[in-house]
Write a protein that holds these residues in place. Structure first.
Motif, PDB file in Angstrom:
ATOM      1  N   GLY A 103       6.773  -6.653  20.637  1.00  0.00           N
ATOM      2  CA  GLY A 103       7.627  -5.533  20.996  1.00  0.00           C
ATOM      3  C   GLY A 103       8.371  -5.805  22.285  1.00  0.00           C
ATOM      4  O   GLY A 103       8.858  -6.921  22.504  1.00  0.00           O
ATOM      5  N   THR A 104       8.431  -4.801  23.136  1.00  0.00           N
ATOM      6  CA  THR A 104       9.174  -4.892  24.394  1.00  0.00           C
ATOM      7  C   THR A 104       8.224  -4.690  25.563  1.00  0.00           C
ATOM      8  O   THR A 104       7.332  -3.843  25.512  1.00  0.00           O
ATOM      9  N   ALA A 105       8.423  -5.476  26.616  1.00  0.00           N
ATOM     10  CA  ALA A 105       7.613  -5.323  27.828  1.00  0.00           C
ATOM     11  C   ALA A 105       8.535  -5.422  29.032  1.00  0.00           C
ATOM     12  O   ALA A 105       9.453  -6.249  29.051  1.00  0.00           O
ATOM     13  N   ARG A 106       8.287  -4.589  30.009  1.00  0.00           N
ATOM     14  CA  ARG A 106       9.124  -4.565  31.214  1.00  0.00           C
ATOM     15  C   ARG A 106       8.271  -4.752  32.453  1.00  0.00           C
ATOM     16  O   ARG A 106       7.193  -4.156  32.563  1.00  0.00           O
ATOM     17  N   LEU A 107       8.759  -5.560  33.363  1.00  0.00           N
ATOM     18  CA  LEU A 107       8.094  -5.760  34.648  1.00  0.00           C
ATOM     19  C   LEU A 107       7.927  -4.413  35.340  1.00  0.00           C
ATOM     20  O   LEU A 107       8.878  -3.628  35.388  1.00  0.00           O
ATOM     21  N   PRO A 108       6.739  -4.097  35.863  1.00  0.00           N
ATOM     22  CA  PRO A 108       6.548  -2.811  36.551  1.00  0.00           C
ATOM     23  C   PRO A 108       7.613  -2.589  37.611  1.00  0.00           C
ATOM     24  O   PRO A 108       7.956  -3.490  38.381  1.00  0.00           O
ATOM     25  N   SER A 109       8.167  -1.390  37.629  1.00  0.00           N
ATOM     26  CA  SER A 109       9.246  -1.087  38.559  1.00  0.00           C
ATOM     27  C   SER A 109       8.694  -0.789  39.939  1.00  0.00           C
ATOM     28  O   SER A 109       7.492  -0.623  40.140  1.00  0.00           O
ATOM     29  N   GLY A 110       9.598  -0.720  40.898  1.00  0.00           N
ATOM     30  CA  GLY A 110       9.203  -0.461  42.284  1.00  0.00           C
ATOM     31  C   GLY A 110       9.372  -1.708  43.122  1.00  0.00           C
ATOM     32  O   GLY A 110       8.945  -2.800  42.722  1.00  0.00           O
ATOM     33  N   GLY A 111      10.017  -1.554  44.259  1.00  0.00           N
ATOM     34  CA  GLY A 111      10.227  -2.692  45.136  1.00  0.00           C
ATOM     35  C   GLY A 111       8.923  -3.185  45.728  1.00  0.00           C
ATOM     36  O   GLY A 111       8.012  -2.399  46.014  1.00  0.00           O
ATOM     37  N   PRO A 112       8.782  -4.496  45.904  1.00  0.00           N
ATOM     38  CA  PRO A 112       7.539  -5.039  46.451  1.00  0.00           C
ATOM     39  C   PRO A 112       7.368  -4.691  47.921  1.00  0.00           C
ATOM     40  O   PRO A 112       8.343  -4.550  48.666  1.00  0.00           O
ATOM     41  N   ASP A 113       6.132  -4.521  48.330  1.00  0.00           N
ATOM     42  CA  ASP A 113       5.784  -4.346  49.736  1.00  0.00           C
ATOM     43  C   ASP A 113       5.713  -5.745  50.343  1.00  0.00           C
ATOM     44  O   ASP A 113       4.740  -6.471  50.125  1.00  0.00           O
ATOM     45  N   ALA A 114       6.751  -6.122  51.081  1.00  0.00           N
ATOM     46  CA  ALA A 114       6.823  -7.486  51.599  1.00  0.00           C
ATOM     47  C   ALA A 114       5.669  -7.801  52.539  1.00  0.00           C
ATOM     48  O   ALA A 114       5.178  -8.934  52.573  1.00  0.00           O
ATOM     49  N   PHE A 115       5.218  -6.815  53.312  1.00  0.00           N
ATOM     50  CA  PHE A 115       4.114  -7.049  54.236  1.00  0.00           C
ATOM     51  C   PHE A 115       2.836  -7.393  53.479  1.00  0.00           C
ATOM     52  O   PHE A 115       2.150  -8.373  53.795  1.00  0.00           O
ATOM     53  N   ALA A 116       2.512  -6.586  52.467  1.00  0.00           N
ATOM     54  CA  ALA A 116       1.297  -6.836  51.691  1.00  0.00           C
ATOM     55  C   ALA A 116       1.418  -8.138  50.909  1.00  0.00           C
ATOM     56  O   ALA A 116       0.450  -8.898  50.786  1.00  0.00           O
TER      57      ALA A 116
END
Length: 296
Positions: free
Chosen positions: A238-251
């Motif tokens: 089927g279809t899969a999408r990368l989880p949305s939300g910008g990465p926390d660069a510090f973490a």
């Protein structure tokens, strides 16, 4: 692990220095920069030493973190590796395959560990998604887009640096897209097409060893309302999408530093090591060659 920071630009000031100074498993032992006054200012801010001589810094630390343009990073990474320093590198590791190969060769000959900070790969949710989709397999096609507004008039972005202006989105955000696509779809057998869009936008078509094809759209000149990143896979499952939300660069950088310490302690290469960085550089170079050939 005593670590030195190479670089004093916006990424070094905003992310690298604060993360390295706060990391419980690291001792930020010094800062070196091409502008000594900026190195002193950043070092003073984090209670460490500014070095005028980069070789002296190499001699005093176990590892270096690099926050410099890729063409500068490559040469310094080779020198650091030869001095016995483990390498926490930024992407891309170089702007030519020859430069990237020199980094890999120096790290291998010195027996030092390397980790390239592909931000998305060090975000737990994204890393779990990548591993899960790679295990599913059977993907037919994928589309990745990394669209930024760094060079849009009035953006005031601190990342509107000369090297990004010269090399464009292909080299700045292209590595992020490849860092997700390659572990899921397999290595790239061939870059089949590359075409320019508005501004510095580029569209790249990739043929993967797993049998899938992917398209990648990259830009640093997208309208702010159109900016964002995403990956969509389509296949038998089927279809899969990368989880949305910008990465926390510090973490994410904290986890990249953890990965470097683990690779140094165990001797096991990290999946995002300099050799992977070399492969990304080779693919970007193939895409750039096609882009250049298609220009009048």
């Amino acid at each position: 692990m005593r670590i030195g920071l190479l670089g004093t630009g916006p990424w070094a000031r905003m992310v690298h220095a604060p993360v390295l100074a706060a990391h419980e498993g690291l001792d930020l032992a010094g800062v070196w920069g091409r502008r000594p006054e900026a190195a002193k200012e950043l070092a003073d801010l984090h209670g460490t030493r500014a070095y005028d001589d980069v070789e002296a810094l190499f001699a005093d630390v176990d590892a270096v973190a690099v926050a410099l343009p890729p063409d500068v990073q490559a040469g310094l990474a080779v020198r650091a590796a030869r001095a016995g320093c483990h390498l926490l590198l930024d992407k891309p590791i170089a702007t030519t395959p020859e430069g990237a190969r020199a980094v890999v060769r120096a790290a291998e000959e010195a027996g030092v560990a390397s980790v390239v900070f592909f931000t998305t790969r060090f975000v737990p949710e994204a890393a779990a998604w990548i591993a899960g989709q790679a295990a599913v397999g059977g993907w037919f096609t994928a589309h990745a887009q990394w669209l930024g507004s760094v060079f849009v008039s009035g953006s005031g972005s601190p990342f509107a640096t000369p090297w990004r202006g010269e090399k464009g989105a292909l080299w700045d955000v292209g590595p992020h897209a490849l860092s997700v696509l390659l572990p899921v779809l397999g290595d790239v057998r061939r870059v089949t097409a590359a075409a320019p869009g508005p501004g510095d936008t580029v569209h790249v078509v990739l043929d993967h060893t797993g049998g899938a094809s992917s398209t990648v759209t990259l830009s640093l000149t997208a309208p702010p309302a159109a900016s964002g990143a995403g990956v969509e896979l389509r296949g038998a499952a089927g279809t899969a999408r990368l989880p949305s939300g910008g990465p926390d660069a510090f973490a994410a950088l904290t986890r990249a530093a953890d990965a470097l310490r683990a690779a140094a302690e165990t001797g096991r290469p990290d999946p995002c090591d300099a050799a992977f960085g070399l492969r990304v550089t080779e693919i970007l170079t193939d895409a750039q060659t096609l882009l250049d050939a298609g220009r009048p």
